[in-house]
Design a protein around this motif. Structure first.
Motif, PDB file in Angstrom:
ATOM      1  N   GLU A   1       2.266  61.830  68.460  1.00 19.01           N
ATOM      2  CA  GLU A   1       3.122  60.789  67.886  1.00 19.01           C
ATOM      3  C   GLU A   1       4.574  60.924  68.317  1.00 19.01           C
ATOM      4  N   LEU A   2       4.947  62.067  68.893  1.00 18.61           N
ATOM      5  CA  LEU A   2       6.285  62.201  69.457  1.00 18.61           C
ATOM      6  C   LEU A   2       6.479  61.218  70.615  1.00 18.61           C
ATOM      7  N   ILE A   3       5.409  60.912  71.327  1.00 21.37           N
ATOM      8  CA  ILE A   3       5.470  59.914  72.397  1.00 21.37           C
ATOM      9  C   ILE A   3       5.853  58.564  71.816  1.00 21.37           C
ATOM     10  N   GLU A   4       5.261  58.217  70.678  1.00 21.11           N
ATOM     11  CA  GLU A   4       5.500  56.921  70.047  1.00 21.11           C
ATOM     12  C   GLU A   4       6.940  56.819  69.540  1.00 21.11           C
ATOM     13  N   ILE A   5       7.461  57.910  68.986  1.00 22.81           N
ATOM     14  CA  ILE A   5       8.852  57.907  68.530  1.00 22.81           C
ATOM     15  C   ILE A   5       9.796  57.663  69.700  1.00 22.81           C
ATOM     16  N   LYS A   6       9.559  58.364  70.801  1.00 21.01           N
ATOM     17  CA  LYS A   6      10.434  58.213  71.963  1.00 21.01           C
ATOM     18  C   LYS A   6      10.347  56.811  72.547  1.00 21.01           C
ATOM     19  N   ALA A   7       9.188  56.187  72.464  1.00 24.79           N
ATOM     20  CA  ALA A   7       9.029  54.828  72.978  1.00 24.79           C
ATOM     21  C   ALA A   7       9.937  53.857  72.243  1.00 24.79           C
ATOM     22  N   ILE A   8      10.199  54.117  70.975  1.00 27.22           N
ATOM     23  CA  ILE A   8      11.041  53.228  70.172  1.00 27.22           C
ATOM     24  C   ILE A   8      12.509  53.628  70.236  1.00 27.22           C
TER      25      ILE A   8
ATOM     26  N   VAL B   1       2.913  52.743  68.562  1.00 24.04           N
ATOM     27  CA  VAL B   1       3.521  51.502  69.036  1.00 24.04           C
ATOM     28  C   VAL B   1       2.478  50.386  69.050  1.00 24.04           C
ATOM     29  N   GLN B   2       1.265  50.712  69.465  1.00 23.58           N
ATOM     30  CA  GLN B   2       0.204  49.704  69.516  1.00 23.58           C
ATOM     31  C   GLN B   2      -0.040  49.097  68.141  1.00 23.58           C
ATOM     32  N   TYR B   3      -0.109  49.935  67.108  1.00 26.00           N
ATOM     33  CA  TYR B   3      -0.338  49.426  65.758  1.00 26.00           C
ATOM     34  C   TYR B   3       0.829  48.549  65.314  1.00 26.00           C
ATOM     35  N   LEU B   4       2.052  48.967  65.612  1.00 29.49           N
ATOM     36  CA  LEU B   4       3.223  48.180  65.220  1.00 29.49           C
ATOM     37  C   LEU B   4       3.131  46.751  65.745  1.00 29.49           C
TER      38      LEU B   4
ATOM     39  N   LEU C   1      12.135  44.806  66.639  1.00 26.85           N
ATOM     40  CA  LEU C   1      10.873  45.231  67.254  1.00 26.85           C
ATOM     41  C   LEU C   1      10.301  44.129  68.144  1.00 26.85           C
ATOM     42  N   LYS C   2      10.320  42.902  67.652  1.00 28.42           N
ATOM     43  CA  LYS C   2       9.779  41.795  68.437  1.00 28.42           C
ATOM     44  C   LYS C   2      10.563  41.614  69.735  1.00 28.42           C
ATOM     45  N   ALA C   3      11.891  41.688  69.639  1.00 27.92           N
ATOM     46  CA  ALA C   3      12.731  41.504  70.823  1.00 27.92           C
ATOM     47  C   ALA C   3      12.541  42.640  71.827  1.00 27.92           C
ATOM     48  N   GLY C   4      12.174  43.813  71.319  1.00 24.80           N
ATOM     49  CA  GLY C   4      12.074  44.980  72.197  1.00 24.80           C
ATOM     50  C   GLY C   4      10.671  45.394  72.567  1.00 24.80           C
ATOM     51  N   GLU C   5       9.695  44.500  72.379  1.00 24.31           N
ATOM     52  CA  GLU C   5       8.298  44.898  72.623  1.00 24.31           C
ATOM     53  C   GLU C   5       8.068  45.342  74.066  1.00 24.31           C
ATOM     54  N   GLU C   6       8.517  44.557  75.025  1.00 17.82           N
ATOM     55  CA  GLU C   6       8.307  44.917  76.431  1.00 17.82           C
ATOM     56  C   GLU C   6       8.967  46.249  76.758  1.00 17.82           C
ATOM     57  N   SER C   7      10.168  46.445  76.237  1.00 16.28           N
ATOM     58  CA  SER C   7      10.893  47.685  76.479  1.00 16.28           C
ATOM     59  C   SER C   7      10.183  48.872  75.834  1.00 16.28           C
ATOM     60  N   ALA C   8       9.645  48.678  74.618  1.00 16.14           N
ATOM     61  CA  ALA C   8       8.937  49.765  73.933  1.00 16.14           C
ATOM     62  C   ALA C   8       7.701  50.190  74.712  1.00 16.14           C
ATOM     63  N   ARG C   9       6.963  49.223  75.208  1.00 12.53           N
ATOM     64  CA  ARG C   9       5.731  49.546  75.955  1.00 12.53           C
ATOM     65  C   ARG C   9       6.074  50.237  77.277  1.00 12.53           C
ATOM     66  N   LEU C  10       7.118  49.776  77.941  1.00 17.88           N
ATOM     67  CA  LEU C  10       7.556  50.421  79.177  1.00 17.88           C
ATOM     68  C   LEU C  10       8.037  51.843  78.888  1.00 17.88           C
ATOM     69  N   SER C  11       8.806  52.003  77.810  1.00 15.22           N
ATOM     70  CA  SER C  11       9.334  53.319  77.444  1.00 15.22           C
ATOM     71  C   SER C  11       8.209  54.283  77.107  1.00 15.22           C
ATOM     72  N   ARG C  12       7.165  53.769  76.494  1.00 18.74           N
ATOM     73  CA  ARG C  12       6.025  54.623  76.165  1.00 18.74           C
ATOM     74  C   ARG C  12       5.368  55.160  77.437  1.00 18.74           C
ATOM     75  N   MET C  13       5.233  54.294  78.440  1.00 23.14           N
ATOM     76  CA  MET C  13       4.653  54.737  79.710  1.00 23.14           C
ATOM     77  C   MET C  13       5.526  55.807  80.362  1.00 23.14           C
ATOM     78  N   LEU C  14       6.836  55.570  80.372  1.00 24.59           N
ATOM     79  CA  LEU C  14       7.751  56.517  81.005  1.00 24.59           C
ATOM     80  C   LEU C  14       7.773  57.856  80.293  1.00 24.59           C
ATOM     81  N   GLY C  15       7.642  57.836  78.977  1.00 19.34           N
ATOM     82  CA  GLY C  15       7.762  59.052  78.188  1.00 19.34           C
ATOM     83  C   GLY C  15       6.469  59.832  78.004  1.00 19.34           C
ATOM     84  N   THR C  16       5.359  59.290  78.487  1.00 18.42           N
ATOM     85  CA  THR C  16       4.078  59.966  78.337  1.00 18.42           C
ATOM     86  C   THR C  16       3.840  60.915  79.508  1.00 18.42           C
ATOM     87  N   ILE C  17       3.655  62.180  79.215  1.00 19.93           N
ATOM     88  CA  ILE C  17       3.344  63.158  80.262  1.00 19.93           C
ATOM     89  C   ILE C  17       1.909  62.961  80.715  1.00 19.93           C
TER      90      ILE C  17
END
Length: 253
Positions: free
Chosen positions: A175-182, A211-214, A231-247
Motif C-alpha cells: 500500500e506504500l505504492i498507492e500512497i506514493k501514487a497520490i 488507487v484502483q478502488y478509489l 482526485l477526479k482531476a488527477g486520475e491520469e496523473s495518479a495512475r501514471l505515478s503508480r506505474m512510475l513508483g512501482t518497483i
C-alpha cells in the motif's frame, strides 16, 4: 539461503555524504569507498548471508524514462568526487568475489525487487540493504529492508519488516505504492494528485487501500467534495505515478 541484496548507488551516495571528504596522495577521493565498506561489513556481520549481490544503476535510460520524459529530470548530476569512486567500488567488490548486477532498461531497485521475488519463490530469505525508502514496498515475510544511514561517520541501520511498516505508516508494504501514487515524489518528478499531500494520501489508502478502488468508487467515497474533485482531476496523473513508483520484479537478471 540468506541473500544480502545491496542497492549500490544508494549506499555509495549515503556514504559519500555521510563522511567528510577524504582522498589519497593521488587526489582520488575515498570517503564513499570507506563508508560503503563500513556499512557493508556491519550489515554482513549481522545478517551472516550465504550470498551477496550488489545492484547498480546504468547510465542508459530505463523503461520509466522512455515512458515519461520528465522522470527524474530534476536530479543533479553525480559529483565528480563521487563519480570517480564508482568504478573503484565495483573493482573492490569484484575482488572480494561479490556479484555485481546491472540490467539495461531497469533501475537497481528493479533488480532488488526481482531478487526479492526469486528468494520468496524459493523459500529463501532476502535482506535488502539500501538508503532509499522506496524499497519498503518489497517487504514481505521473506524480505526485510535494512535502511542504512551514516551519521557522524558511523553506519546506522533501521530494520523494516511488515510490523514495522504498519507501525510507522499504518499500511501494508504494497500500500506504500498507492500512497506514493497520490502524494507523488518531487525528488523523482512523480507528480501524484495535485493538492493532496502525504497526510491526505495516507488517510485515503488507510481507508480504501488502493488507487484502483478509489477510482472505481469515486462517487461513492465518504470524503469531502473538494477532495473528490482533486482526485477526479488527477486520475491520469495518479495512475501514471503508480506505474512510475512501482518497483518491477521481472527484470531479466
Amino acid at each position: 539461503m540468506r541473500l544480502l541484496a545491496i542497492d549500490g548507488n544508494s549506499i555509495m551516495n549515503r556514504a559519500y555524504y555521510g563522511i567528510r571528504a577524504l582522498s589519497n596522495k593521488k587526489g582520488v577521493y575515498t570517503n564513499a569507498l570507506l563508508g560503503f565498506m563500513n556499512i557493508y561489513f556491519k550489515n554482513a556481520g549481522e545478517v551472516m548471508p550465504d550470498s551477496v549481490a550488489v545492484a547498480f544503476d546504468l547510465r542508459t535510460p530505463t523503461f520509466r524514462h522512455k515512458a515519461v520524459a520528465s522522470y527524474k529530470a530534476n536530479r543533479k548530476g553525480m559529483p565528480e568526487e563521487l563519480a570517480m569512486q564508482m568504478p573503484l567500488i565495483k573493482e573492490i567488490l569484484t575482488g572480494m568475489g561479490i556479484k555485481i548486477i546491472e540490467c539495461e532498461g531497469y533501475e537497481a531497485d528493479d533488480v532488488l525487487g526481482t531478487l526479492a521475488r526469486l528468494c520468496t519463490e524459493h523459500s529463501d530469505e532476502c535482506f535488502i540493504l539500501t538508503g532509499d525508502r522506496d524499497s519498503l514496498q518489497l517487504v514481505s515475510p521473506a524480505v526485510t529492508v535494512r535502511l542504512a544511514a551514516t551519521k557522524m561517520g558511523r553506519p546506522e541501520v533501521t530494520l523494516y519488516d511488515e510490523a514495522k511498516i504498519m507501525e510507522v505508516y499504518g499500511v501494508t508494504p504494497k500500500e506504500l505504492i498507492e500512497i506514493k501514487a497520490i502524494q507523488g515524489d518531487s525528488s523523482d518528478c512523480i507528480p501524484g494528485v495535485k493538492g493532496i499531500g502525504q497526510k491526505g494520501a495516507a488517510e485515503l489508502i488507510q481507508r480504501y487501500h488502493s488507487v484502483q478502488y478509489l477510482y472505481d468508487h469515486i462517487d461513492e467515497l465518504d470524503i469531502k467534495e473538494g477532495l473528490r474533485t482533486k482526485l477526479k482531476a488527477g486520475e491520469e496523473s495518479a495512475r501514471l505515478s503508480r506505474m512510475l513508483g512501482t518497483i518491477r520484479t521481472d527484470a531479466p537478471v
